[in-house]
Scaffold this active site. Structure first.
Site, PDB file in Angstrom:
ATOM      1  CD  GLU A  81      -3.353   1.542   2.655  1.00 32.62           C
ATOM      2  OE1 GLU A  81      -3.509   2.566   1.920  1.00 32.62           O
ATOM      3  OE2 GLU A  81      -2.879   0.379   3.245  1.00 32.62           O
ATOM      4  CB  CYS A 286      -6.847   3.286   3.318  1.00 31.07           C
ATOM      5  SG  CYS A 286      -7.882   2.823   4.647  1.00 31.07           S
ATOM      6  CG  ASN A 404      -9.054  -2.037   1.777  1.00 32.11           C
ATOM      7  OD1 ASN A 404      -8.573  -3.275   1.545  1.00 32.11           O
ATOM      8  ND2 ASN A 404      -9.258  -0.670   2.818  1.00 32.11           N
ATOM      9  CD  GLU A 405     -10.034  -2.104   5.991  1.00 38.69           C
ATOM     10  OE1 GLU A 405     -10.584  -1.260   6.585  1.00 38.69           O
ATOM     11  OE2 GLU A 405      -8.724  -3.207   6.633  1.00 38.69           O
TER      12      GLU A 405
END
Length: 694
Positions: A81, A286, A404-405
């Site tokens: 990331e 994120c 993502n999440e």
């Protein structure tokens, strides 16, 4: 059961601690018996009673044909990331920060940080305007030089101009070459010095001049600089002593010795290669979502010539990226590592805003275009763009994670289904990954894998070794794409964290029939910009080290594609132990039986290993090893000063056969590797022609 952790220093007195440190420092002790421990106690003037060796554990390993089960080829990999300046100022070797002067935004005047001015306002005025020749990044630097080589306002020695310190200093090494590229424009003739210097500008490491009579139109200039000295905190300077106005844009400085010339910093790439990852998930996290969709990752803005990439502000981790490390480079990185790329895509959801499913088509088209870019023929619309970038062959992209999440977000399921069916229709071979956890309940939507994240304290992470013991053996498998011990137990990378994570991964390995992939997070951190603790690999401009969690992952680097053996662990007390046994093949095609065991408790443990199912002649004592990861304190960490304070210690294991006795140190991770003669191991679910010679 609630797990209880004790700092090693709190349960060992000085004598016992000295004993333990002595044992840890020994580079080669082979079979250690209880009598040998008593002998050591005498040597260290302590009584046998002071060292609790009453705990005994028996590990029974069944190495017979019927015991074996193939581990997925993809079980252990890495997750990259853009966080902690992992790429910009890290793996991506570009030395210049804010090379296009865009980080301050599209309005003028703009903040040019970290560029700084050489000279005062009587000799030079620096500003920005929107005069760039690049449509997607219009900001350029305007430098008005007021002084000259003669007259009443003579320029200071060395001239005036601007300098860029890179990402907390540029690493410039003697004898190495650096390619500087910049765009320049001026209505007058120019004589610009391009130099690599020390941090204060006094030490010149390399220099060359741009002398041009006509640069009235934007002109690309390339210079090759060879450093005559080393400085780990260098900067790039652009200076002149000639009066007039000069514009600069897209200033880049890259070392020539990147990995395969692909732009990756060699030492950091080497750390990744050492993990032998079978997949790489990218580019977030994120970072993919953004706090707001306007700042989400947009792959189309990260491809093509680097000068034309607009860059963007990552508003989750709060720094600018020039996007030198873009979608193409991530695919190239996966290929260079021999790892499967796992492409995490934005599904119209950020941390703070969402696109309604009825309006999701533009996002969906973006992803279908991205798949054509990666997998399409070189004469397809987007495949041709890839080919023009130097990679006519398609990339082997097999996995797409949708979001993502995001599972709890209002529009996730609706958006996800649109993505799932569109991807499957266009690319039936692509495996789609859902954000929703299917470990404890059946999912209400189709998927190939479900994503599972865990960040918690050490006790919880260790206990989660059993998370998948009771997961459904039918339906989609798990992708544990982010796991780590964090907060107080982790520090900036502690032994305690690594041991808990090792226990969790042994549980993952033992449940690899329902877990397809697992990766630690985050991967990288620039020590000058810690946005998240802990991380696997720590670096600055010229140094790098692995945290204990990095070394822990090395114990699993041969597990993917190996054979998991049935093993049973028994103990005479409630010990905090977990173990697994596998058979794996090294690069020389030699076969090994590896036994891994975590002692998460505070006591020495007498371990007795019994291996059944192999002939005695199968064992080869020569080359058998024992590797231990431990330290004198649970919260010990590595550092630039002590990069190997907590690192595995390997020693020869004497007389390895089907019965082995050893003593496990408290708070330790131990691996036994035993060479074995090739045999045929039946793999359930295959026919006789698919037997694996191991």
């Amino acid at each position: 059961m609630r797990l209880r952790l004790l700092d090693l220093g709190s349960y060992l007195g000085d004598k016992q601690r000295n004993l333990y440190e002595g044992l840890s420092a020994m580079s080669c002790f082979h079979r250690v018996s209880l009598g040998f421990f008593i002998g050591l106690c005498v040597l260290y003037q302590c009584s046998a009673l002071e060292v609790d060796t009453n705990q005994t554990a028996w590990l029974f390993v069944n190495a017979s044909e019927a015991s074996g089960r193939k581990i997925p080829d993809t079980l252990f990999g890495i997750f990259f990331e853009e966080i902690n300046h992992a790429g910009a100022g890290g793996l991506w070797a570009e030395l210049v920060s804010n090379r296009g002067f865009e980080a301050g935004g599209p309005n003028t005047p703009s903040n040019i940080d970290p560029w700084s001015i050489i000279g005062d306002d009587s000799s030079v005025i620096v500003s920005t305007d929107r005069s760039s020749c690049f449509d997607r990044n219009k900001i350029a630097l305007r430098m008005e030089v007021l002084c000259d080589t003669y007259g009443t306002n003579v320029c200071p020695d060395g001239g005036v101009g601007v300098y860029n310190p890179g990402f907390w200093g540029m690493n410039v090494e003697q004898g190495k070459q650096y390619k500087v590229v910049l765009y320049i424009r001026s209505l007058q003739s120019v004589n610009i010095s391009v130099s690599l210097t020390g941090s204060n500008g006094f030490q010149t490491l390399a220099t060359a001049n741009i002398v041009a009579a006509d640069v009235s139109n934007w002109t690309k200039t390339e210079i090759l600089l060879e450093a005559k000295e080393t400085n780990h905190n260098a900067r790039l300077q652009l200076t002149t002593s000639r009066k007039g106005v000069v514009w600069f844009d897209q200033v880049s400085a890259m070392p020539l010795d990147t990995y395969k010339g692909h732009g990756f910093r060699n030492d950091l790439f080497g750390m990744l290669a050492d993990l032998k990852p079978r997949f790489i998930r990218f580019p977030g996290g994120c970072f993919v979502e953004g706090e707001w969709l306007r700042n989400a990752f947009r792959w189309k803005e990260t491809i093509g010539p680097w000068e034309e990439r607009p860059g963007h502000f990552g508003d989750v981790w709060l720094y600018w990226t020039d996007e030198g490390l873009g979608y193409f480079e991530f695919l190239q990185l996966a290929e260079d590592l021999g790892a499967d790329p796992i492409w995490v895509v934005n599904n119209g959801i950020s941390h703070n805003d969402e696109v309604d499913t009825s309006s999701i088509f533009p996002f969906l088209q973006e992803i279908l275009d991205s798949l054509e870019f990666a997998k399409g023929a070189p004469d397809s619309a987007w495949g041709s763009v890839r080919a023009a970038m130097g990679h006519p062959e398609p990339f082997d992209l097999r996995y797409v994670a949708v979001g993502n999440e995001d599972c709890g977000k209002k529009n996730y399921r609706g958006n996800y289904l649109k993505f799932y069916y569109a991807i499957k229709q266009a690319y039936p071979d692509i495996k789609v990954i859902s954000n929703c956890d299917g470990s404890t309940r059946q999912l209400d939507h189709p998927t190939d894998f479900y994503d599972f994240h865990i960040y918690s304290d050490a006790n919880t992470v260790f206990s989660m070794a059993h998370t998948f013991d009771h997961a459904s053996r039918s339906g989609p498998k798990a992708f544990v794409s982010e796991y780590a011990v964090w907060k107080q137990d982790a520090g900036t990378g502690s032994l305690l964290a690594a041991l808990a994570e090792a226990g969790f991964l042994i549980g993952v390995e033992r449940n690899s029939d329902v877990v397809e992939m697992a990766s630690y997070a985050p991967l990288f951190v620039n020590a000058n910009d810690r946005r998240w603790n802990p991380d696997a690999i720590v670096f600055n401009s010229y140094q790098v080290y692995g945290t204990p969690s990095f070394w822990m992952q090395r114990f699993f680097s041969e597990s993917s594609g190996g054979i998991l053996l049935n093993s049973t662990l028994q103990a005479n007390s409630s010990s905090l132990l977990i173990a697994s046994a596998i058979i794996w093949k090294n690069s020389d095609n030699k076969n090994y039986l590896r036994i891994k065991i975590v002692n998460f408790g505070s006591n020495f443990v007498n371990l007795k290993i019994s291996i059944d199912g192999l002939k005695p002649s199968s064992f080869q004592s020569l080359g058998s090893t024992r590797t231990v990861l431990t330290s004198s304190n649970l919260m010990d960490e590595n550092s630039f000063k002590e990069p190997n304070k907590v690192a595995p210690i390997k020693s020869l294991l004497e007389k390895a056969d089907k019965n082995i006795e050893d003593v496990l140190p408290p708070h330790s991770f131990t691996s036994f590797d035993l060479p074995i003669v090739s045999t045929e191991l039946w793999i359930p679910g295959t026919d006789s022609s698919s037997k694996s010679s191991i």
